[in-house]
Design an enzyme around this catalytic site. Sequence first.
Site, PDB file in Angstrom:
ATOM      1  N   TYR A   1       0.860  -1.195   0.000  1.00 51.82           N
ATOM      2  CA  TYR A   1       0.000   0.000   0.000  1.00 51.82           C
ATOM      3  C   TYR A   1       0.893   1.240   0.000  1.00 51.82           C
ATOM      4  O   TYR A   1       1.969   1.240   0.600  1.00 51.82           O
ATOM      5  CB  TYR A   1      -0.899   0.013   1.240  1.00 51.82           C
ATOM      6  CG  TYR A   1      -2.019  -1.010   1.215  1.00 51.82           C
ATOM      7  CD1 TYR A   1      -3.326  -0.627   0.931  1.00 51.82           C
ATOM      8  CD2 TYR A   1      -1.775  -2.349   1.494  1.00 51.82           C
ATOM      9  CE1 TYR A   1      -4.365  -1.548   0.916  1.00 51.82           C
ATOM     10  CE2 TYR A   1      -2.813  -3.286   1.481  1.00 51.82           C
ATOM     11  CZ  TYR A   1      -4.106  -2.881   1.191  1.00 51.82           C
ATOM     12  OH  TYR A   1      -5.138  -3.798   1.185  1.00 51.82           O
ATOM     13  N   GLU A   2       0.417   2.310  -0.646  1.00 51.83           N
ATOM     14  CA  GLU A   2       1.275   3.488  -0.837  1.00 51.83           C
ATOM     15  C   GLU A   2       1.655   4.190   0.463  1.00 51.83           C
ATOM     16  O   GLU A   2       2.609   4.958   0.498  1.00 51.83           O
ATOM     17  CB  GLU A   2       0.608   4.481  -1.798  1.00 51.83           C
ATOM     18  CG  GLU A   2      -0.666   5.086  -1.266  1.00 51.83           C
ATOM     19  CD  GLU A   2      -1.526   5.724  -2.359  1.00 51.83           C
ATOM     20  OE1 GLU A   2      -1.305   5.466  -3.552  1.00 51.83           O
ATOM     21  OE2 GLU A   2      -2.436   6.475  -1.992  1.00 51.83           O
ATOM     22  N   SER A   3       0.917   3.908   1.540  1.00 50.41           N
ATOM     23  CA  SER A   3       1.266   4.531   2.819  1.00 50.41           C
ATOM     24  C   SER A   3       2.541   3.929   3.416  1.00 50.41           C
ATOM     25  O   SER A   3       3.091   4.487   4.359  1.00 50.41           O
ATOM     26  CB  SER A   3       0.108   4.371   3.801  1.00 50.41           C
ATOM     27  OG  SER A   3      -0.236   3.007   3.936  1.00 50.41           O
ATOM     28  N   GLY A   4       2.999   2.787   2.906  1.00 52.22           N
ATOM     29  CA  GLY A   4       4.273   2.243   3.363  1.00 52.22           C
ATOM     30  C   GLY A   4       4.338   0.790   3.790  1.00 52.22           C
ATOM     31  O   GLY A   4       5.412   0.227   3.884  1.00 52.22           O
TER      32      GLY A   4
ATOM     33  N   HIS B   1       0.967  11.463  -6.105  1.00 45.76           N
ATOM     34  CA  HIS B   1       1.660  11.087  -4.866  1.00 45.76           C
ATOM     35  C   HIS B   1       3.158  10.889  -5.077  1.00 45.76           C
ATOM     36  O   HIS B   1       3.973  11.350  -4.281  1.00 45.76           O
ATOM     37  CB  HIS B   1       1.088   9.769  -4.322  1.00 45.76           C
ATOM     38  CG  HIS B   1      -0.156   9.922  -3.516  1.00 45.76           C
ATOM     39  ND1 HIS B   1      -0.683  11.131  -3.138  1.00 45.76           N
ATOM     40  CD2 HIS B   1      -0.987   8.979  -2.983  1.00 45.76           C
ATOM     41  CE1 HIS B   1      -1.789  10.931  -2.414  1.00 45.76           C
ATOM     42  NE2 HIS B   1      -1.990   9.633  -2.320  1.00 45.76           N
TER      43      HIS B   1
END
Lengths: 265, 285
Positions: free
Chosen positions: A55-58, B104
């Site tokens: 996921y792009e949050s990490g 992003h």
Amino acid sequence: MSAHLGNDYSTNEMMTVAAARNLGNGSVCFVGIGLPSKAANLARLTHAPEVVLIYESGPIGAKPSVLPLSIGDGELAETADTVVPTGEIFRYWLQGGRIDVGFLGAAQVDKYGNINTTVIGDYHKPKVRLPGAGGAPEIAGSAKKVLIILKQSHRTFVEKLAFITSVGHGEGGEHRKQLGLPGAGPVAIITDLCIMEPEEGTNEFVVTSLHPGVAREQVIENTGWQIRFADNVAVTEAPRAEELEALRALEARTAAAHGQLGGEE
Amino acid sequence: MAELLMLREAVERFVQNGDTVALEGFTHLIPTAAAHEIVRQNKQDLTLVRMTPDLVYDLLIGAGCAKKLIFSWGGNPGVGSLHRLRDAVEKGWPRALEIEEHSHADLANAYVAGASGLPFAVLRAYAGSDLPKVNPLIKSVTCPFTGEVLAAVPSVRPDVTVIHAQRADRKGNVLIRGILGVQKEAALAAKRCIVTVEEIVDDLQAPMNACVLPTWALTAVCLVPGGAHPSYAHGYYERDNRFYQAWDPIARDRDAFTAWIDTHIRGTTDFAAYRAKIAQQQEAN
């Protein structure tokens, strides 16, 4: 609410199950929030236990037992193999060429699998302002291949996008290659009615599989361009008992945890 | 060395009208209390930078603090639109808002470049996308070694960054756990950095390789328990999903929104008083 086909399962369930089946065991998948996250986790809980969800949050290797409502829910961090900064996710893991599958949703798509999540109408005088790009443009560009999942209607499958946020096959044919995008682009669009795949040569999306009980007319009516059908159109296998069971259990756990569902319904 | 300050004083001293401000936190550790204090002090003409504007910027935009927004995804996660952002973009209320839109990957790289003291970031992005058509700051650069054409975007270097973290020690060293987002990069990219924390402890007990921001790289550390609500602080409290849902009807209507901030933010002295008011209302319901 989605229509029920017979009494067994809904069109939304068919869509999620069909999308999940596209994700191979062991593949490394960059997951968008909502429907992609639901389908990717269903794959992990059924035929693809070794799938790696990023996921792009990490979080890398997230194994949530309930679906996240936001892209950075604590559940994702707690169940991940490791959590890295967001910059690293995009720089080393995505741009570095380590993502097998980008799994994206969309507000609108066109016949070449280009995606709009930015605006309906004129950018500077929008009719509807959508959230914007998020991680999608680079996922669409750099993942080795892309899956797109969204519900099908005249409003979502359009002849011409008001705005190209994330590129699929561009203007078709070899255009994507000419743009220098590293990944192969979208290989399937999975909807509540059917599965579409890019036609050899033109890269225009054509219907390759109709979900059970769906007529061609329904697809034609719910597509904003003159949709074409492959020479051999299959019928999608109906959701198997274990797929439905896993999906419904996942949704029930999610509803119990959040008081709402973790996918756009 | 960071000063240990009350949030009010930190915002008074380190956030100026006209500043470029980044309140970062990627759905986790969102510095809500700092946004409230900026509204209370009625800071004006701010250029707001944030990958995901979320409720904090909906608030600042609706309160009229912002003249420009630099962002990459503007929604209420799991709920829908940011109505104050949309009203400002579509109708210019309460004032016109200039938007500068990125992806992003672009903004994450731009923070890394900012923290690295570089003027721009380079990434493989945007080929075939319409975003460069509406954002003239997205340019390209040719690799001097291979000839590949890559995207070039200006680095983000805020006047002030505010982040929220779990804990600081008494010297002002800060420990962040869980989803890190771009908090570290945003902190180091800025001229000044304010960190609000859940607690101040004698010993951080940071494991090796933990994300620690040393006190000498920060400007101010402020004790604000609960300061990331309605987002979450890993190990302290969960995301308040109901608040995100409850925000939708408040933000949808100009009068409802104005009444809400008048009562809850302008009508309270600080974040602790705000929390007390919210708790009181929940009891009454």
